[in-house]
Design an enzyme around this catalytic site. Structure first.
Site, mmCIF file in Angstrom:
data_model
loop_
_atom_site.group_PDB
_atom_site.id
_atom_site.type_symbol
_atom_site.label_atom_id
_atom_site.label_comp_id
_atom_site.label_asym_id
_atom_site.label_seq_id
_atom_site.Cartn_x
_atom_site.Cartn_y
_atom_site.Cartn_z
ATOM 1 N N HIS A 157 -13.474 4.689 1.203
ATOM 2 C CA HIS A 157 -13.370 3.079 1.410
ATOM 3 C C HIS A 157 -12.199 2.800 2.081
ATOM 4 O O HIS A 157 -11.254 2.111 1.424
ATOM 5 C CB HIS A 157 -13.647 2.461 -0.096
ATOM 6 C CG HIS A 157 -13.736 1.026 0.118
ATOM 7 N ND1 HIS A 157 -13.035 -0.019 0.607
ATOM 8 C CD2 HIS A 157 -14.795 0.413 -0.550
ATOM 9 C CE1 HIS A 157 -13.386 -1.122 0.614
ATOM 10 N NE2 HIS A 157 -14.633 -1.203 -0.317
ATOM 11 N N GLU B 256 -15.167 2.508 6.741
ATOM 12 C CA GLU B 256 -15.497 3.526 5.627
ATOM 13 C C GLU B 256 -16.495 4.350 6.218
ATOM 14 O O GLU B 256 -17.531 4.050 6.535
ATOM 15 C CB GLU B 256 -16.275 2.705 4.651
ATOM 16 C CG GLU B 256 -15.128 1.571 4.322
ATOM 17 C CD GLU B 256 -15.821 0.702 3.264
ATOM 18 O OE1 GLU B 256 -16.707 0.995 2.294
ATOM 19 O OE2 GLU B 256 -15.513 -0.639 3.069
HETATM 20 O O1 TA6 Z 1 -17.269 -1.295 1.245
HETATM 21 C C1 TA6 Z 1 -17.460 -3.011 1.183
HETATM 22 C C2 TA6 Z 1 -17.671 -3.350 -0.103
HETATM 23 O O2 TA6 Z 1 -18.739 -2.636 -0.934
HETATM 24 C C3 TA6 Z 1 -17.987 -4.930 -0.153
HETATM 25 O O3 TA6 Z 1 -19.113 -5.012 -0.299
HETATM 26 C C4 TA6 Z 1 -17.007 -5.517 -1.260
HETATM 27 O O4 TA6 Z 1 -17.669 -5.673 -2.370
HETATM 28 C C5 TA6 Z 1 -15.783 -4.526 -1.236
HETATM 29 O O5 TA6 Z 1 -16.468 -2.993 -0.991
HETATM 30 C C6 TA6 Z 1 -15.109 -4.298 -2.660
HETATM 31 O O6 TA6 Z 1 -14.086 -3.376 -2.390
HETATM 32 P P1 TA6 Z 1 -13.094 -2.891 -3.508
HETATM 33 O O7 TA6 Z 1 -11.889 -1.983 -3.033
HETATM 34 O O8 TA6 Z 1 -12.677 -4.398 -3.907
HETATM 35 O O9 TA6 Z 1 -14.054 -2.812 -4.753
#
Ligand code: TA6
Length: 331
Positions: free
Chosen positions: A204, A302
């Site tokens: 991510h 990602e």
């Molecule tokens: O990768 C995108 C995602 O899944 C979004 O849907 C949003 O929820 C985000 O990640 C949240 O990321 P975080 O790092 O705050 O847990």
């Protein structure tokens, strides 16, 4: 500071670290969670190349230093790479201002893992790998004076905590290395159980951009994507018709079967090129006004395995890699 200049002296070079690793000045040992930074340095430190330190909130980090001046830092908590700097000192990654490092929650920024669930789904959002301490298993630094590629390998295996959420025995092996100015990340998931398992996963990655209005993601035109902006649980299926994805509102899209090469232009004349194998999908996320104080400064691109989950039989493994490099797109 976002990438102000492009320090890359050439295009991304193919990684040779793996081939050389058998001949390197490696410190190898069985996987053990070492108790202190001093222990970690004694067991795995390689002067000038791989060093363990106390990071924020006293949480241990490993610092990789390449002879060219590039550096990377990873917290063992979550195996989260939080910094990757070019020899100029320019930071490529982004850590959100609300990030905490005391292990009370995953680190919000850098390269958090999503495993064994990308989400949304049955378990906590993005799975458990980003909430747990990974153990160091190997470090190495190539002895060739021109290509002294520093590398660290960390592992995560099942525990009572993970088995409650995901009833499978596994070993996840994550290798982080610097090949010159390039950051190489490899994730291997081994099924150590006696029955097959399925999972979804992602790296991510938060990249720093000069300002989100100037950021562009290229390489995804023509792809089918799942737009999660309205409701992440019921995504809309769309086709991308833009040469370059730009950001004018909340963006949360999963591009299916994306190409091996995707670029993020950060608004300075530089781009981060992502060259991947095995990941298959690409997620593009910017929270826009839902994170008013920081959304202008980052974009998540990602590498993901989401459209089709990975299935791994007992004794077999799944592997995915990404090589990240800074390239000049100013012309
Ligand atoms: O990768 C995108 C995602 O899944 C979004 O849907 C949003 O929820 C985000 O990640 C949240 O990321 P975080 O790092 O705050 O847990």
């Amino acid at each position: 500071m976002a990438l102000r200049s492009v320090a890359m002296r050439g295009q991304a070079r193919p990684s040779v670290a793996a081939a050389r690793r058998s001949a390197v000045s490696a410190r190898r040992a069985v996987s053990v969670v070492a108790s202190s930074v001093a222990d970690l340095n004694k067991k795995y430190g390689i002067p000038g190349s791989v060093e363990f330190k106390e990071g924020k909130s006293g949480s241990p980090i490993v610092v990789l230093k390449h002879a060219c001046g590039a550096t990377a830092e990873m917290y063992l908590f979550g195996a989260c790479v939080t910094s990757w700097k070019q020899p100029s000192g320019d930071e490529v990654l982004y850590v959100r201002p609300d990030a905490v490092f005391d292990k009370s929650k995953p680190i919000s920024g850098g390269v958090p893992h999503c495993f064994p669930q990308f989400g949304p789904g049955a378990m906590q959002q993005h799975g458990f790998a980003r909430n747990l301490d990974w153990a160091v298993s190997t470090t190495s630094a190539d002895p060739n004076p021109d290509e002294k590629d520093p590398s660290v390998e960390v592992v995560l295996t099942e525990s009572d905590y993970t088995l409650k959420m995901w009833p499978h025995k596994f070993k996840a092996v994550y290798t982080v290395s610097l090949h010159g100015e390039q950051l190489n990340l490899q994730l291997r998931v081994i099924n150590t159980d006696d029955k097959p398992f399925d999972f979804t996963a992602a790296l991510h990655t938060y990249f720093e951009v000069l300002e989100i209005a100037k950021a562009k993601v290229t390489g995804l035109k023509g792809l089918t994507y799942l737009c999660k902006a309205k409701d992440p649980k019921v995504p809309e299926t769309k086709t991308e018709d833009r040469d370059a994805i730009t950001f004018t509102g909340y963006t949360d899209s999963v591009y299916l079967n994306s190409p091996a090469h995707v670029e993020l232009e950060v608004g300075t004349g530089a781009a981060v090129a992502l060259d991947s194998t095995g990941w298959e999908d690409t997620v593009v996320w910017n929270p826009h006004l839902t994170m008013k104080d920081c959304y202008q400064h980052f974009c998540c691109v990602e590498n993901a395995k989401f459209g089709k989950s990975a299935t791994v039989k007992p004794g077999e493994s799944w592997t995915a890699t990404v090589a990240m490099s800074v390239v000049d797109v100013s012309n």
